[in-house]
Design a protein around this motif. Structure first.
Motif, short mmCIF file in Angstrom:
data_model
loop_
_atom_site.label_atom_id
_atom_site.label_comp_id
_atom_site.label_asym_id
_atom_site.label_seq_id
_atom_site.Cartn_x
_atom_site.Cartn_y
_atom_site.Cartn_z
N ARG A 10 -13.36 53.79 -12.76
CA ARG A 10 -13.31 53.20 -11.43
C ARG A 10 -12.23 52.12 -11.39
O ARG A 10 -11.99 51.42 -12.37
CB ARG A 10 -14.67 52.61 -11.05
CG ARG A 10 -14.73 51.98 -9.66
CD ARG A 10 -16.16 51.66 -9.24
NE ARG A 10 -16.21 50.90 -8.01
CZ ARG A 10 -16.05 51.40 -6.79
NH1 ARG A 10 -15.84 52.70 -6.64
NH2 ARG A 10 -16.11 50.64 -5.71
N LEU A 36 -8.42 50.59 -0.97
CA LEU A 36 -8.69 50.43 -2.40
C LEU A 36 -9.17 49.02 -2.71
O LEU A 36 -10.15 48.84 -3.44
CB LEU A 36 -7.44 50.75 -3.20
CG LEU A 36 -7.50 50.43 -4.70
CD1 LEU A 36 -8.55 51.31 -5.39
CD2 LEU A 36 -6.14 50.59 -5.36
N LEU A 41 -12.06 52.51 -5.95
CA LEU A 41 -11.78 53.93 -6.03
C LEU A 41 -12.37 54.50 -7.31
O LEU A 41 -12.05 54.03 -8.41
CB LEU A 41 -10.27 54.17 -6.00
CG LEU A 41 -9.79 55.63 -6.17
CD1 LEU A 41 -10.25 56.47 -4.99
CD2 LEU A 41 -8.28 55.68 -6.32
N LEU A 209 -7.00 63.74 -2.82
CA LEU A 209 -7.16 62.64 -1.88
C LEU A 209 -5.94 62.62 -0.97
O LEU A 209 -4.80 62.45 -1.43
CB LEU A 209 -7.29 61.30 -2.61
CG LEU A 209 -8.48 61.16 -3.56
CD1 LEU A 209 -8.45 59.79 -4.24
CD2 LEU A 209 -9.80 61.34 -2.81
#
Length: 246
Positions: A10, A36, A41, A209
């Protein structure tokens, strides 16, 4: 306890490290960067592609994560610290990476626009006695040198960041890159890649993404705006070219 984790689990931003990131200045004005910093994320195992238009922030994110991991902002491994001109954003200094338990620390950042400088760095800093000599990258074509980097540097489990690697690759070589990434993942590696390539983004099993005005959103290959545009263009190029040439 899960010890089978990727190198980076992460990415989050530390509030006390945000002093150099004013909300109304770049790169915080990029929606994907702001998201973010706000939400963090999660990075799954395997390959994660960031796909979006120029200026959407995908390369800024890959660069920041790579540097936060300990990689040179101009490309290379965790052991190489070459630099020509510092142009990276301060975002990396605000990021905290949650490392995977028992995951390796090897990494490599392949950045298309600065690989020429990395080749020079290797020439000026050759490997020690007993180590295999590096290829003469400057004497190769752009694509050949990229392929040789993939052959010689993508050979260990670790964290691989790539920024538009397809820039130097033909269609068939891009397919070869997919094979390399599949091998890396099979050996326990993890990949974060910014790309404009619908060929590369079609890699089976990859997380996609899409990056844009909305920030970051998970999607499928079929739903990517990039893929839809390419399909329409290849079906009838004049549909697009008449707006450019008239």
């Amino acid at each position: 306890m899960d010890f089978d984790q990727p190198p980076v689990v992460r990415v989050t931003a530390e509030p006390d490290r945000l002093d150099d990131l004013a909300a109304d200045d770049w790169p915080m004005t990029i929606p994907a960067v702001a998201q973010l910093v706000r939400d963090g994320l999660d990075l799954p195992k395997g390959v994660t592609f960031l796909v979006g238009e120029n200026g959407s922030g995908k390369s800024t994110l890959v660069e920041a994560v790579a540097v936060a991991y300990g990689l040179s902002p101009e490309g290379g491994t965790t052991q190489g610290r070459h630099t020509t001109r510092a142009t990276e954003s301060p975002l990396h200094a605000a990021l905290r990476l949650q490392r995977g338990l028992a995951a390796g620390r090897w990494g490599f950042f392949l950045r298309a626009e600065t690989m020429h400088g990395w080749y020079t760095y290797l020439e000026q800093n050759p490997r020690g006695p007993g180590a295999p000599a590096d290829s003469r990258f400057h004497e190769m074509s752009h694509g050949e040198s990229f392929l040789d980097v993939l052959r010689t540097r993508f050979d260990s489990p670790g964290f691989y960041c790539l920024d538009e690697p397809e820039a130097a690759l033909s269609f068939s070589s891009t397919l070869g890159l997919i094979a390399v990434l599949d091998r890396v993942v099979g050996e326990g590696g993890q990949v974060l890649c910014a790309t404009h390539s619908p060929v590369l983004a079609a890699m089976p099993g990859a997380t996609i993404l899409e990056v844009g005005d909305w920030g970051l959103r998970r999607t499928t290959w079929e739903e990517l705006e990039l893929v839809q545009h390419w399909r329409r263009y290849l079906d009838d190029p004049r549909r697009y070219l008449r707006h450019v040439l008239d």
